[in-house]
Design an enzyme around this catalytic site. Structure first.
Site, mmCIF file in Angstrom:
data_model
loop_
_atom_site.group_PDB
_atom_site.id
_atom_site.type_symbol
_atom_site.label_atom_id
_atom_site.label_comp_id
_atom_site.label_asym_id
_atom_site.label_seq_id
_atom_site.Cartn_x
_atom_site.Cartn_y
_atom_site.Cartn_z
ATOM 1 N N ASP A 1 -6.987 3.648 56.143
ATOM 2 C CA ASP A 1 -6.742 2.639 57.180
ATOM 3 C C ASP A 1 -7.670 2.979 58.352
ATOM 4 O O ASP A 1 -8.539 3.843 58.215
ATOM 5 C CB ASP A 1 -5.258 2.601 57.585
ATOM 6 C CG ASP A 1 -4.833 3.846 58.352
ATOM 7 O OD1 ASP A 1 -5.608 4.843 58.372
ATOM 8 O OD2 ASP A 1 -3.745 3.837 58.942
ATOM 9 N N TYR B 1 -4.479 -0.235 50.596
ATOM 10 C CA TYR B 1 -3.945 0.761 51.541
ATOM 11 C C TYR B 1 -2.416 0.876 51.429
ATOM 12 O O TYR B 1 -1.863 1.975 51.299
ATOM 13 C CB TYR B 1 -4.324 0.407 53.002
ATOM 14 C CG TYR B 1 -3.391 1.084 53.960
ATOM 15 C CD1 TYR B 1 -3.511 2.440 54.216
ATOM 16 C CD2 TYR B 1 -2.308 0.387 54.518
ATOM 17 C CE1 TYR B 1 -2.595 3.096 55.021
ATOM 18 C CE2 TYR B 1 -1.396 1.037 55.327
ATOM 19 C CZ TYR B 1 -1.546 2.389 55.577
ATOM 20 O OH TYR B 1 -0.628 3.043 56.343
ATOM 21 N N GLU C 1 5.739 -0.280 56.136
ATOM 22 C CA GLU C 1 4.299 -0.581 56.096
ATOM 23 C C GLU C 1 4.026 -2.044 56.470
ATOM 24 O O GLU C 1 3.073 -2.335 57.175
ATOM 25 C CB GLU C 1 3.708 -0.268 54.712
ATOM 26 C CG GLU C 1 3.595 1.216 54.418
ATOM 27 C CD GLU C 1 2.689 1.964 55.394
ATOM 28 O OE1 GLU C 1 1.824 1.346 56.024
ATOM 29 O OE2 GLU C 1 2.887 3.182 55.547
#
Ligand code: SF4
Length: 349
Positions: free
Chosen positions: A145, A127, A44
């Site tokens: 997102d 997120y 991520e």
């Protein structure tokens, strides 16, 4: 669902459709092969501002060096920055290292699994916390997102401008209703992002192959191309720099940027004012570089062989262990090209 169903019914229906669609449509990406919260956290961070194809190349070698938060802390921030070389936005590498430190110091080296604890880690926002908790740990946690925002905006025909009041809160509510209805939060959330990336694309929505086409309000009303409306773009800030190039054989003078500010902690040709005011130099050229918020122009100046600059050290610019930004690499390429040109000129005269 019944076609006259309400908002939440539509989202629950979407969770089922996407969960059926995703397993046969998922791209084969390295972080999907083995699922652990640490691998999810690293992926991520990498994916925040770097293309998927680039991250796919770099992910496994990076994980081999830093297989756990403890290994990353032991290796140190400079090693993480060096390995991040070429992926841009070095602040992410520093935050990833800081997150590893927090995991070791406060969580016994184990990545937390719930979103609210994950959100206390440096660099982890709502997120990222939701993505790790749901995709790697199977928690029923929402994610929003850019991809999720676009799919839901089109599915529900929300024509508001990104950034408009109430829009973000609405999206998180929808994402909550969506994941709450899913049997497998991991599959539903990752599938939703994949649908946004591969099918419901910003400029080329492929509605003919979309599993949501039957109930998509934007498609039904002919508004796919209008949703979401473009976000007003702030003007980029112009940043002007002057740096000096000095060689000693194949070694180049490089200085570590300060701990904060643009390109912090990376190795860079020294600023002009690091050289003695009495040194002669000539202009090699200008290098231009764009970041998300800045338009950077660098004037590159050549100093005589063996010049000195305060705070700078001689380094082999081809050493893969140097944390070089892509801008520093562009400047060094210009300097190397000048060396080649100068030696060819000398040979022919
Ligand atoms: S039908 Fe088209 S606009 Fe609607 S979600 Fe699918 S790809 Fe996006």
């Amino acid at each position: 669902m019944s076609t006259s169903g309400g908002h939440d019914d539509r989202l629950a229906w979407a969770a089922g459709e996407i969960s059926r669609w995703f397993p046969s449509s998922a791209r084969d990406l390295p972080w999907r092969k083995v699922r652990t919260p640490w691998r999810a956290l690293v992926s991520e961070f990498m994916l925040q501002q770097t293309q998927v194809s680039r991250v796919a190349e770099r992910f496994e070698p990076f994980l081999e060096l830093f297989p756990t938060p403890i290994a990353m802390v032991k290796a140190g921030e400079d090693a993480v920055l060096a390995e991040w070389s070429g992926m841009g936005y070095y602040r992410r590498a520093r935050m990833l290292h800081a997150a590893a430190v927090a995991i070791v110091e406060h969580h016994g080296g184990v990545v937390p699994e719930d979103a609210s604890t994950l959100e206390t880690l440096p660099g982890v926002g709502r997120y990222t916390a939701g993505a790790i908790a749901s995709i790697a740990c199977g928690r029923s946690t929402p994610i929003v997102d850019g991809n999720v925002d676009r799919v839901f905006a089109r599915l529900t025909c929300d024509g508001s401008t990104p950034g408009a009041k109430g829009r973000e809160a609405r999206r998180w509510e929808e994402a909550g209703a969506y994941v709450a209805a899913a049997e497998r939060p991991d599959v539903a959330n990752e599938g939703l992002m994949e649908l946004g990336a591969l099918v419901c694309q910003p400029k080329a929505a492929q509605c003919l192959i979309c599993p949501l086409s039957e109930q998509c309000r934007a498609l039904q009303t002919g508004k796919v191309g209008e949703i979401p409306p473009p976000k007003p773009r702030p003007k980029k800030k112009l940043v002007e720099m002057k740096v000096g190039i000095a060689w000693a054989g194949k070694k180049l003078l490089l200085a570590r940027k300060p701990d904060s500010g643009l390109f912090a902690k990376t190795m860079f040709p020294p600023d002009l004012d690091a050289f003695s005011a009495t040194e002669q130099f000539r202009t090699l050229g200008e290098v231009k570089h764009q970041t998300t918020h800045r338009d950077v122009r660098v004037q590159v100046l050549l100093f005589p062989n063996g010049s000195r600059a305060s705070g700078a050290v001689w380094k082999d610019p081809d050493d893969p262990k140097l944390a070089l930004t892509s801008l520093a690499s562009k400047i060094i390429s210009l300097a190397k090209q000048n060396q080649v040109d100068a030696s060819e000129e000398a040979a022919s005269s």
